[in-house]
Design a protein around this motif. Structure first.
Motif, PDB file in Angstrom:
ATOM      1  N   VAL A  72       5.254   0.878  -4.812  1.00 35.49           N
ATOM      2  CA  VAL A  72       5.573   1.234  -3.432  1.00 35.49           C
ATOM      3  C   VAL A  72       7.063   0.989  -3.220  1.00 35.49           C
ATOM      4  N   ASN A  73       7.797   2.064  -2.975  1.00 32.24           N
ATOM      5  CA  ASN A  73       9.234   1.948  -2.727  1.00 32.24           C
ATOM      6  C   ASN A  73       9.437   1.645  -1.237  1.00 32.24           C
ATOM      7  N   ALA A  74       9.548   0.354  -0.919  1.00 28.07           N
ATOM      8  CA  ALA A  74       9.622  -0.062   0.488  1.00 28.07           C
ATOM      9  C   ALA A  74      10.224  -1.451   0.582  1.00 28.07           C
ATOM     10  N   ASP A  75      10.599  -1.803   1.797  1.00 30.13           N
ATOM     11  CA  ASP A  75      11.096  -3.134   2.109  1.00 30.13           C
ATOM     12  C   ASP A  75       9.892  -4.039   2.368  1.00 30.13           C
ATOM     13  N   ALA A  76       9.745  -5.085   1.566  1.00 27.59           N
ATOM     14  CA  ALA A  76       8.590  -5.980   1.715  1.00 27.59           C
ATOM     15  C   ALA A  76       8.538  -6.635   3.085  1.00 27.59           C
ATOM     16  N   MET A  77       9.683  -6.719   3.762  1.00 23.65           N
ATOM     17  CA  MET A  77       9.714  -7.310   5.093  1.00 23.65           C
ATOM     18  C   MET A  77       9.103  -6.401   6.156  1.00 23.65           C
ATOM     19  N   LYS A  78       8.843  -5.157   5.773  1.00 28.11           N
ATOM     20  CA  LYS A  78       8.339  -4.191   6.753  1.00 28.11           C
ATOM     21  C   LYS A  78       6.988  -3.596   6.379  1.00 28.11           C
ATOM     22  N   ILE A  79       6.444  -3.960   5.236  1.00 24.63           N
ATOM     23  CA  ILE A  79       5.196  -3.336   4.798  1.00 24.63           C
ATOM     24  C   ILE A  79       4.013  -3.791   5.648  1.00 24.63           C
ATOM     25  N   THR A  80       3.007  -2.912   5.681  1.00 25.61           N
ATOM     26  CA  THR A  80       1.708  -3.253   6.235  1.00 25.61           C
ATOM     27  C   THR A  80       0.657  -2.810   5.224  1.00 25.61           C
ATOM     28  N   LEU A  81      -0.579  -3.104   5.499  1.00 20.08           N
ATOM     29  CA  LEU A  81      -1.658  -2.697   4.594  1.00 20.08           C
ATOM     30  C   LEU A  81      -1.678  -1.184   4.409  1.00 20.08           C
ATOM     31  N   ASP A  82      -1.308  -0.452   5.441  1.00 22.00           N
ATOM     32  CA  ASP A  82      -1.325   1.009   5.373  1.00 22.00           C
ATOM     33  C   ASP A  82      -0.336   1.562   4.347  1.00 22.00           C
ATOM     34  N   ASP A  83       0.636   0.765   3.950  1.00 22.86           N
ATOM     35  CA  ASP A  83       1.653   1.224   2.999  1.00 22.86           C
ATOM     36  C   ASP A  83       1.224   1.070   1.544  1.00 22.86           C
ATOM     37  N   LEU A  84       0.062   0.469   1.302  1.00 26.23           N
ATOM     38  CA  LEU A  84      -0.297   0.065  -0.057  1.00 26.23           C
ATOM     39  C   LEU A  84      -1.278   1.009  -0.736  1.00 26.23           C
ATOM     40  N   SER A  85      -1.272   2.257  -0.318  1.00 23.78           N
ATOM     41  CA  SER A  85      -2.021   3.326  -1.003  1.00 23.78           C
ATOM     42  C   SER A  85      -3.505   3.019  -1.157  1.00 23.78           C
ATOM     43  N   GLY A  86      -4.090   2.401  -0.145  1.00 20.55           N
ATOM     44  CA  GLY A  86      -5.520   2.153  -0.162  1.00 20.55           C
ATOM     45  C   GLY A  86      -5.940   0.889  -0.887  1.00 20.55           C
ATOM     46  N   HIS A  87      -4.999   0.162  -1.441  1.00 23.86           N
ATOM     47  CA  HIS A  87      -5.331  -1.081  -2.150  1.00 23.86           C
ATOM     48  C   HIS A  87      -5.302  -2.266  -1.184  1.00 23.86           C
ATOM     49  N   THR A  88      -6.201  -3.217  -1.415  1.00 27.53           N
ATOM     50  CA  THR A  88      -6.296  -4.397  -0.575  1.00 27.53           C
ATOM     51  C   THR A  88      -6.000  -5.623  -1.429  1.00 27.53           C
ATOM     52  N   PRO A  89      -4.782  -6.140  -1.378  1.00 24.02           N
ATOM     53  CA  PRO A  89      -4.398  -7.242  -2.263  1.00 24.02           C
ATOM     54  C   PRO A  89      -5.159  -8.532  -1.972  1.00 24.02           C
ATOM     55  N   THR A  90      -5.473  -9.249  -3.031  1.00 21.67           N
ATOM     56  CA  THR A  90      -6.119 -10.554  -2.913  1.00 21.67           C
ATOM     57  C   THR A  90      -5.203 -11.679  -3.366  1.00 21.67           C
ATOM     58  N   ALA A  91      -4.112 -11.339  -4.069  1.00 22.31           N
ATOM     59  CA  ALA A  91      -3.205 -12.370  -4.579  1.00 22.31           C
ATOM     60  C   ALA A  91      -1.765 -11.879  -4.508  1.00 22.31           C
ATOM     61  N   LEU A  92      -0.870 -12.785  -4.162  1.00 22.38           N
ATOM     62  CA  LEU A  92       0.567 -12.523  -4.177  1.00 22.38           C
ATOM     63  C   LEU A  92       1.169 -13.262  -5.359  1.00 22.38           C
ATOM     64  N   VAL A  93       1.836 -12.536  -6.245  1.00 25.04           N
ATOM     65  CA  VAL A  93       2.549 -13.167  -7.359  1.00 25.04           C
ATOM     66  C   VAL A  93       3.915 -12.502  -7.433  1.00 25.04           C
ATOM     67  N   ALA A  94       4.978 -13.282  -7.331  1.00 29.51           N
ATOM     68  CA  ALA A  94       6.295 -12.665  -7.245  1.00 29.51           C
ATOM     69  C   ALA A  94       7.403 -13.644  -7.594  1.00 29.51           C
ATOM     70  N   ASN A  95       8.462 -13.099  -8.146  1.00 24.10           N
ATOM     71  CA  ASN A  95       9.741 -13.791  -8.297  1.00 24.10           C
ATOM     72  C   ASN A  95      10.595 -13.286  -7.150  1.00 24.10           C
ATOM     73  N   LEU A  96      10.709 -14.077  -6.091  1.00 24.72           N
ATOM     74  CA  LEU A  96      11.290 -13.578  -4.847  1.00 24.72           C
ATOM     75  C   LEU A  96      12.798 -13.771  -4.789  1.00 24.72           C
ATOM     76  N   PRO A  97      13.500 -12.781  -4.255  1.00 26.24           N
ATOM     77  CA  PRO A  97      14.942 -12.956  -4.017  1.00 26.24           C
ATOM     78  C   PRO A  97      15.176 -14.165  -3.118  1.00 26.24           C
ATOM     79  N   TYR A  98      16.122 -15.001  -3.508  1.00 23.58           N
ATOM     80  CA  TYR A  98      16.297 -16.269  -2.820  1.00 23.58           C
ATOM     81  C   TYR A  98      16.589 -16.114  -1.335  1.00 23.58           C
ATOM     82  N   ASN A  99      17.363 -15.100  -0.960  1.00 24.81           N
ATOM     83  CA  ASN A  99      17.819 -15.007   0.431  1.00 24.81           C
ATOM     84  C   ASN A  99      16.738 -14.540   1.392  1.00 24.81           C
ATOM     85  N   VAL A 100      15.636 -13.999   0.880  1.00 21.17           N
ATOM     86  CA  VAL A 100      14.582 -13.507   1.772  1.00 21.17           C
ATOM     87  C   VAL A 100      13.220 -14.122   1.460  1.00 21.17           C
TER      88      VAL A 100
END
Length: 251
Positions: A72-100
């Motif tokens: 998904v080419n989007a800003d994670a600060m603005k996403i909603t479930l509707d942006d995730l192509s019908g997928h419903t995430p159960t886990a967040l795993v990420a190496n996050l940019p420090y400033n955000v």
């Protein structure tokens, strides 16, 4: 992130099941993505950079089953479930940019109530703040707001050498396990308003810090006493449940 051992460690500590749908924020070149794919049912990678977002499926197709990945080419600060192509995430795993890191974690927990767990890599100081408990010197707004959504704890350090180029800061892993928010008649927004007010002037007593929020210092004192909180206490001494009690008694 260039160290394969660290990537494997992140996936292991994330404790994913074959049924999990993972949302990964900021996949970059895909080193973590490639390790997540065999461990989960599906990975939804949210990448703000259109070039990287376009390259990631190609990289994955060369090494893994591309049908297990949605980019998904989007800003994670603005996403909603509707942006995730019908997928419903159960886990967040990420190496996050420090400033955000903090706003991304809080936003994703808010808009994706299906998330049951998470493991994020953030700057070490940010990890400390997210996982801090009442009474800690680094306990503050991120600590309380994260605790509204989840049990949060440090899950280990990450050295600088696992990155290229090598950053000037250390990193840390933070584990999140979703839990119900405190039982309260106040809304999340109302509770967070109290939290923001309490820490905006963290050296002041709650009687003084919450004066504008309550109307007057006297109103703040009456509200605090009704909530069972010492008016001479400071915000860093209260847990999220105490803030919820204060919020629901606002004059």
């Amino acid at each position: 992130m260039i160290d394969a051992g660290t990537v494997r460690r992140i996936v292991r500590v994330a404790d994913l099941s074959p049924d999990d749908v993972v949302i990964e924020v900021g996949p970059g070149l895909g080193s973590l993505t490639l390790a997540l794919l065999p461990a989960a049912a599906h990975v939804v990678a949210v990448e703000i950079d259109p070039v990287l977002a376009g390259q990631l499926p190609i990289t994955v197709a060369e090494r893994e089953a591309a049908d297990s990945l949605t980019v998904v080419n989007a800003d994670a600060m603005k996403i909603t479930l509707d942006d995730l192509s019908g997928h419903t995430p159960t886990a967040l795993v990420a190496n996050l940019p420090y400033n955000v890191a903090v706003p991304v974690v809080l936003h994703v927990l808010e808009v994706l109530p299906s998330l049951r767990k998470g493991l994020v890599m953030v700057q070490s100081e940010v990890a400390d703040r997210l996982a801090a408990g009442p009474g800690s010197k680094v306990y503050g707004v991120p600590s309380v707001k994260a605790a509204w959504y989840a049990d949060v704890r440090r899950a280990g350090p990450v050295g600088r050498s696992v990155f290229w180029p090598v950053p000037n800061v250390d990193s840390g892993l933070v584990s999140l396990v979703r839990r119900d928010p405190p039982a309260t008649s106040a809304s999340r927004e109302e509770v967070f308003e109290v939290v923001d007010a309490a820490f905006a002037q963290r050296r002041k007593t709650l009687r003084a810090a919450l004066a504008s929020w309550a109307g007057t210092a006297a109103d703040a004192e009456r509200t605090l006493r009704a909530a069972g909180v010492d008016p001479s206490a400071r915000g860093e001494q209260l847990d999220v449940t105490a803030f919820a009690r204060i919020a629901e008694l606002r004059p």
